[in-house]
Design a protein around this motif. Structure first.
Motif, short mmCIF file in Angstrom:
data_model
loop_
_atom_site.label_atom_id
_atom_site.label_comp_id
_atom_site.label_asym_id
_atom_site.label_seq_id
_atom_site.Cartn_x
_atom_site.Cartn_y
_atom_site.Cartn_z
N PHE B 131 0.83 -1.21 0.00
CA PHE B 131 0.00 0.00 0.00
C PHE B 131 0.86 1.26 0.00
O PHE B 131 0.60 2.21 -0.73
N ALA B 134 2.48 1.83 -3.45
CA ALA B 134 1.51 2.25 -4.47
C ALA B 134 0.94 3.63 -4.15
O ALA B 134 0.73 4.45 -5.06
N PHE B 135 0.71 3.89 -2.86
CA PHE B 135 0.13 5.17 -2.46
C PHE B 135 1.07 6.33 -2.79
O PHE B 135 0.66 7.34 -3.37
N HIS B 138 1.26 6.89 -6.68
CA HIS B 138 0.12 7.47 -7.40
C HIS B 138 -0.46 8.71 -6.73
O HIS B 138 -1.09 9.52 -7.39
N TYR B 139 -0.31 8.81 -5.40
CA TYR B 139 -1.02 9.86 -4.66
C TYR B 139 -0.08 10.79 -3.90
O TYR B 139 -0.47 11.37 -2.90
N HIS B 142 -1.46 14.39 -3.71
CA HIS B 142 -2.61 14.48 -2.81
C HIS B 142 -2.16 14.39 -1.35
O HIS B 142 -2.74 15.03 -0.47
N PHE B 143 -1.14 13.58 -1.13
CA PHE B 143 -0.59 13.45 0.23
C PHE B 143 -0.04 14.80 0.72
O PHE B 143 -0.29 15.21 1.86
#
Lengths: 100, 167
Positions: B131, B134-135, B138-139, B142-143
């Motif tokens: 997780f 991948a987080f 891709h994010y 946003h983080f």
């Protein structure tokens, strides 16, 4: 009804219970708690759909929901304490003149 | 066996949510809410979403509820809203809640049953290492935005308290 349908139905039920609590309770703090129940129901539906489709998006969304919930509770509790200091009560009916 | 655990914790979650609505004292309602959140965390663990289960316990039970308990301890629990907890909108609210639940139930009835995903292992992508990688892949933007939102939340709460002190 498979497991995922059951969990989506559960999230709908919990969301309805939270909505009911927001409308029928008069205590500001309990209303906040019922809002958290509604938010939890939304998180449950996101996780259910994510696990069902085996994707990351729903679980990543829950992370951002938790961030928003943390901000919301920090600000809301500060406002609740200020309102209670001004009016001296937790009763929602004492704050009816608030118009945004 | 997992299905039995999920059903058990689902029953607990609904019971604790009902207790939050029903109990008069805010502290008891807060403890019931903790039970509700822990039950949901157990459901997430049963689904294999361990990351969300840990987030649920650490962030909701560990941070949000501690905040709420502190606030309850700051305020008077002999308030009039604890003695007469129900508003005058109780009956219409129950009707609306039943209608919302029925509408969501009909929506669920139209959802197709889950199709098996080829090659997918339940919970495989929700372990911490998978997780996290991948987080942040891709994010990551946003983080960063989430950290800005947290900072704004802190400043807003601090400003609200300061304005309250100044009258």
């Amino acid at each position: 009804m498979d497991r995922y349908q059951f969990l989506i139905a559960l999230s709908g039920l919990i969301f309805s219970m939270g909505l009911l609590g927001v409308v029928i309770r008069r205590n500001l703090l309990v209303v906040m708690m019922c809002l958290e129940i509604m938010l939890n129901a939304v998180v449950l539906s996101f996780v259910t759909f994510a696990v069902r489709s085996q994707t990351l998006h729903g679980v990543a969304m829950t992370f951002f929901i938790y961030v928003a919930a943390s901000c919301e509770i920090a600000l809301a509790m500060a406002i609740v304490v200020l309102l209670v200091k001004r009016r001296g009560t937790l009763d929602l009916s004492a704050h009816q003149e608030l118009k945004g | 066996m997992t299905g039995v655990f999920i059903s058990f914790f689902a029953l607990l979650a609904v019971a604790f949510a009902a207790m939050v609505m029903w109990l008069r004292q805010p502290m008891r309602a807060a403890l019931a809410l903790v039970g509700h959140m822990v039950s949901l965390a157990a459901i997430y663990a049963c689904l294999g979403a361990h990351v969300v289960a840990v987030f649920q316990v650490l962030i909701y039970v560990g941070a949000v509820m501690v905040f709420m308990v502190y606030t309850i301890m700051l305020l008077d629990d002999r308030d009039a809203s604890c003695q007469q907890p129900w508003s005058m909108l109780a009956i219409p609210a129950i009707l609306v809640a039943v209608l919302v639940a029925a509408a969501l139930w009909m929506l669920v009835g139209k959802q197709p049953a889950a199709a098996p995903v080829a090659g997918a292992v339940a919970g495989d992508i929700y372990t911490f290492s998978a997780f996290s990688l991948a987080f942040m892949k891709h994010y990551w933007f946003h983080f960063e935005l989430a950290t800005v939102l947290l900072l704004i939340g802190v400043i807003a709460a601090w400003t609200a308290i300061r304005e309250g002190r100044n009258g």
